[in-house]
Design an enzyme around this catalytic site. Structure first.
Site, PDB file in Angstrom:
ATOM      1  CB  CYS A   1      -0.949   0.083   1.357  1.00 57.84           C
ATOM      2  SG  CYS A   1      -2.047  -1.200   0.949  1.00 57.84           S
TER       3      CYS A   1
ATOM      4  CG  HIS B   1      -3.280   3.272   2.679  1.00 58.00           C
ATOM      5  ND1 HIS B   1      -3.270   3.170   1.628  1.00 58.00           N
ATOM      6  CD2 HIS B   1      -3.671   2.882   3.930  1.00 58.00           C
ATOM      7  CE1 HIS B   1      -3.791   1.981   0.772  1.00 58.00           C
ATOM      8  NE2 HIS B   1      -3.974   1.495   2.548  1.00 58.00           N
TER       9      HIS B   1
ATOM     10  CG  ASN C   1      -6.961  -0.287   1.039  1.00 48.62           C
ATOM     11  OD1 ASN C   1      -6.226  -0.534   0.249  1.00 48.62           O
ATOM     12  ND2 ASN C   1      -5.464  -1.308   2.239  1.00 48.62           N
TER      13      ASN C   1
END
Ligand SMILES: CC(C)(COP(=O)(O)OP(=O)(O)OC[C@H]1O[C@@H](n2cnc3c(N)ncnc32)[C@H](O)[C@@H]1OP(=O)(O)O)[C@@H](O)C(=O)NCCC(=O)NCCS
Length: 356
Positions: free
Chosen positions: A110, A247, A277
């Site tokens: 990520c 994020h 996500n």
């Protein structure tokens, strides 16, 4: 002195969506649980491979910058879900956009997009490159075990890209911090890779495994730590940050992070409700959405931070330029998708639920 400035941006989100109510038709969960625990309402499920999402995002970013693929010096593709491991999929994007330059993939999960943007800015500031394309693209639906509710509800597919160019005007990427904590490697992983037994059919049962609570705590600590470091390094006070683009893993992680940093929640850009996500793609998609909504304004100071498997973390500080509108708009589109999100995941859902 050359500064590394974002001059183009583009996203590509596949059209099919899987809502929380859709998920509740095949696992024991509810819209209420998912929304209150994560902030997610829906995620997009891709009918094409990661490189196709990335290529459309790249074409849109190039148009927004007003440049051609042939002008690029480098393509950095951040992904943990490449359609092929060899060759890298930066090369697939390169072929699709007609570039003649260096091209490679990085896997920092990520945090991958911020790792890529940091490296791109160093390439430019050192004089080695003048125009670099940085992409974050993922097809995480590939890794999911759809019978495991703790992970099935969290992730989605999508891509975002930015063009970073050398500029004489002070600003652009002001600084960045990258880190990895190998002690946390086991908290988030897939069993996919050369450690698999190629000749054993059960090897194909790989899926995304994680310890949600451990990651939750470490994500807040990691992003807070690196954000503080990058602010110190750039000698910028947190109160002078206009916008935080974190994020998007869980809205509660973002809430806790900004409250620990003593930054008002209104300064944090949150779009997790629409996408879930999307790992390396969350930040470039958020940049595009923030520009579309007029949230990013000329000359703003923006802090971005991320956290992911590895356990990687990253924070980057940048000063946006004057321009917040694209120079041109690309007509690049994905091939049409005739299926719904539920139809797209049906084979995988049947596979994993029948194994129980
Ligand atoms: C996964 C996550 C949302 C779970 O939230 P949480 O508040 O920690 O929830 P818990 O794991 O404590 O589970 C609470 C209960 O909900 C249940 N539950 C878990 N997932 C559920 C779901 N999708 N629907 C309904 N109930 C669920 C659990 O079984 C547990 O039930 P129990 O109390 O009867 O045992 C959260 O930990 C998280 O976001 N972690 C980090 C995300 C991440 O890793 N992202 C990737 C890296 S960036």
């Amino acid at each position: 002195m050359q500064y590394a400035t974002i001059t183009g941006w583009g996203k590509c989100v596949p059209p099919a969506t899987l809502t929380n109510d859709d998920l509740a038709t095949f696992i024991e969960t509810s819209d209420e649980w998912i929304k209150t625990r994560t902030g997610i309402s829906q995620r997009h499920i891709s009918h094409v491979n990661t490189s196709e999402l990335a290529s459309v995002a790249a074409k849109r970013a190039l148009a927004a910058a007003g440049i051609e693929g042939s002008e690029l010096d480098m393509i950095i593709m951040a992904t943990a879900t490449p359609d092929t491991l060899v060759p890298n999929i930066a090369s697939t994007v390169q072929a699709n956009i007609g570039a003649s330059c260096a091209a490679f993939d990085i896997n920092a999960a990520c945090s991958g997009f911020l790792y890529g943007l940091g490296l791109a800015s160093s390439q430019i500031r050192s004089g080695q490159s003048r125009k670099v394309l940085v992409i974050g693209a993922e097809r995480l639906s590939f890794y999911l075990d759809w019978s495991r509710r703790e992970t099935a509800v969290l992730f989605g597919d999508g891509a975002g890209a930015v063009v970073v160019e050398a500029s004489d005007i002070e600003g652009g990427v002001l600084g960045y911090e990258l880190h990895n904590d190998p002690d946390g490697r086991e908290f988030l992983k897939t069993g996919f890779g050369t450690a698999m037994d190629r000749f054993e059919a059960s090897s194909l049962d790989f899926y995304l495994q994680f310890d949600g609570q451990e990651i939750f705590k470490r994500a807040i600590h990691g992003m807070n730590n690196l954000s503080t470091k990058v602010l110190e390094k750039c000698a910028i006070d947190k109160d002078d940050v206009d916008l935080v683009i974190p994020h998007q893993a869980n809205e509660r992680i973002i809430d806790t992070l900004v409250s620990r940093m003593k930054v008002p929640k209104e300064k944090a850009f949150v779009n997790i409700a629409n996408y879930g996500n999307t790992s390396a793609a969350t930040i470039p998609i958020a940049i595009c959405d923030a520009l579309e909504k007029g949230v990013i304004k000329p000359n703003q100071t923006i802090l971005s931070c991320a956290f992911g498997a590895g356990l990687t973390s990253a924070a980057l500080l940048l000063k946006w330029g004057e321009r917040v509108t694209p120079i041109a708009v690309s007509d690049a589109e994905l091939p049409p998708c005739e299926m719904t999100g539920i139809e797209l995941v049906k084979r995988a859902v049947d596979y994993f639920t029948n194994k129980q």
